[in-house]
Design a protein around this motif. Sequence first.
Motif, PDB file in Angstrom:
ATOM      1  N   ALA A  41       0.831  -1.208   0.000  1.00 42.51           N
ATOM      2  CA  ALA A  41       0.000   0.000   0.000  1.00 42.51           C
ATOM      3  C   ALA A  41       0.862   1.252   0.000  1.00 42.51           C
ATOM      4  O   ALA A  41       0.568   2.226  -0.704  1.00 42.51           O
ATOM      5  N   GLY A  42       1.942   1.256   0.755  1.00 39.26           N
ATOM      6  CA  GLY A  42       2.855   2.412   0.781  1.00 39.26           C
ATOM      7  C   GLY A  42       3.518   2.640  -0.562  1.00 39.26           C
ATOM      8  O   GLY A  42       3.604   3.779  -1.042  1.00 39.26           O
ATOM      9  N   ILE A  46       2.935   5.931  -3.335  1.00 36.51           N
ATOM     10  CA  ILE A  46       4.016   6.741  -3.930  1.00 36.51           C
ATOM     11  C   ILE A  46       3.863   6.802  -5.446  1.00 36.51           C
ATOM     12  O   ILE A  46       3.973   7.869  -6.050  1.00 36.51           O
ATOM     13  N   PHE A  47       3.564   5.680  -6.092  1.00 40.77           N
ATOM     14  CA  PHE A  47       3.385   5.664  -7.542  1.00 40.77           C
ATOM     15  C   PHE A  47       2.184   6.505  -7.973  1.00 40.77           C
ATOM     16  O   PHE A  47       2.238   7.223  -8.964  1.00 40.77           O
ATOM     17  N   SER A  54       2.670  14.471 -12.247  1.00 38.48           N
ATOM     18  CA  SER A  54       3.394  14.651 -13.503  1.00 38.48           C
ATOM     19  C   SER A  54       2.402  14.873 -14.646  1.00 38.48           C
ATOM     20  O   SER A  54       1.311  14.314 -14.649  1.00 38.48           O
ATOM     21  N   ALA A  55       2.796  15.701 -15.598  1.00 37.63           N
ATOM     22  CA  ALA A  55       1.928  15.992 -16.741  1.00 37.63           C
ATOM     23  C   ALA A  55       1.836  14.767 -17.640  1.00 37.63           C
ATOM     24  O   ALA A  55       2.778  13.991 -17.765  1.00 37.63           O
ATOM     25  N   ASP A  56       0.690  14.623 -18.270  1.00 38.99           N
ATOM     26  CA  ASP A  56       0.498  13.536 -19.222  1.00 38.99           C
ATOM     27  C   ASP A  56       1.465  13.732 -20.384  1.00 38.99           C
ATOM     28  O   ASP A  56       1.462  14.786 -21.021  1.00 38.99           O
ATOM     29  N   PRO A  57       2.306  12.738 -20.671  1.00 37.48           N
ATOM     30  CA  PRO A  57       3.295  12.899 -21.751  1.00 37.48           C
ATOM     31  C   PRO A  57       2.669  13.227 -23.106  1.00 37.48           C
ATOM     32  O   PRO A  57       3.230  13.978 -23.880  1.00 37.48           O
ATOM     33  N   GLN A  58       1.485  12.685 -23.381  1.00 38.50           N
ATOM     34  CA  GLN A  58       0.819  12.963 -24.646  1.00 38.50           C
ATOM     35  C   GLN A  58       0.446  14.448 -24.745  1.00 38.50           C
ATOM     36  O   GLN A  58       0.642  15.080 -25.769  1.00 38.50           O
ATOM     37  N   MET A  59      -0.077  15.005 -23.659  1.00 39.23           N
ATOM     38  CA  MET A  59      -0.442  16.423 -23.651  1.00 39.23           C
ATOM     39  C   MET A  59       0.797  17.308 -23.768  1.00 39.23           C
ATOM     40  O   MET A  59       0.772  18.341 -24.438  1.00 39.23           O
ATOM     41  N   GLN A  60       1.879  16.889 -23.114  1.00 40.95           N
ATOM     42  CA  GLN A  60       3.131  17.647 -23.177  1.00 40.95           C
ATOM     43  C   GLN A  60       3.679  17.640 -24.604  1.00 40.95           C
ATOM     44  O   GLN A  60       4.116  18.674 -25.114  1.00 40.95           O
ATOM     45  N   ARG A  61       3.647  16.490 -25.250  1.00 40.21           N
ATOM     46  CA  ARG A  61       4.128  16.395 -26.644  1.00 40.21           C
ATOM     47  C   ARG A  61       3.259  17.222 -27.587  1.00 40.21           C
ATOM     48  O   ARG A  61       3.757  17.864 -28.508  1.00 40.21           O
TER      49      ARG A  61
END
Length: 199
Positions: A41-42, A46-47, A54-61
Motif C-alpha cells: 500500500a505504501g 508513492i506511484f 506529472s503531466a500527461d506525456p501525450q499532452m506535453q508532446r
Amino acid sequence: MMSTRASTAKRSTISPTARHQRGLSMIELIMFIVVIGAALAGVLKIFVQAGASSADPQMQRQALAIAESLMEEVQLQAFTFCDPDDANLETAASSAGCASQVENLGPEAGETRFSTPQFDNVNDYKGYAMNAGIVDINNVAVSGLAGYSASIDVANTALGSISQASGDALLITVTVNGPGGTQVVLSGYRSRHSPNAAL
C-alpha cells in the motif's frame, strides 16, 4: 510382542529432522499478509502521487508540437526595416528610408494572422494569442486542440555582437498551455541579416 517390534520399526524409519519440522501457524501467516499488504500500500501510494503530479506525456508532446509549429511560422516571416507593403522595401537601408510604413513591434492597423491584410513580418506576431483553442492559418479550429491556448511575444534583444538598441535581433517566445496544467514555453531568435529583402 510382535506388534511392539513392528511399531518400533516404523518409528525408526522417520528421521529426527523431519520430526522437528513444522509449517507456519495461522497467526504467523496472518501477520505476514498484514505486513506485506502495508508495504505494498505504501509503495502504490508513492506511484499514484508521482503519476498524479506529472503531466500527461501525450499532452506535453502535443503542446510542444503546437509551440514548434507557431515558432516556425513566425521565424519564416520577413524581418525588414519597412513593412513588406512599403514601396521602399527593397532599397531602404534603415527605418528612415521607408516611404510610409516603418516596421515596428506589433501588427500594422488591420493586419491579422488569417485575413487580408495578413501578418507579413516577424514583428506582426507580437501580442498574438489564441485563447479558445488552436486555429490554423485560415482561422479554422484544429480538431482535438480545443483545450489548448497559445500566445506569442516578440521583443528586441541583444544577440552576440548585435545590441538590443539596434533592433536588429528579436527574441520570439511562444507559450502554449494545455489540459492538466501542461505548459510549454519555447524561445527562438531572428536577426535582420538581410534588411533590404522581403525574405
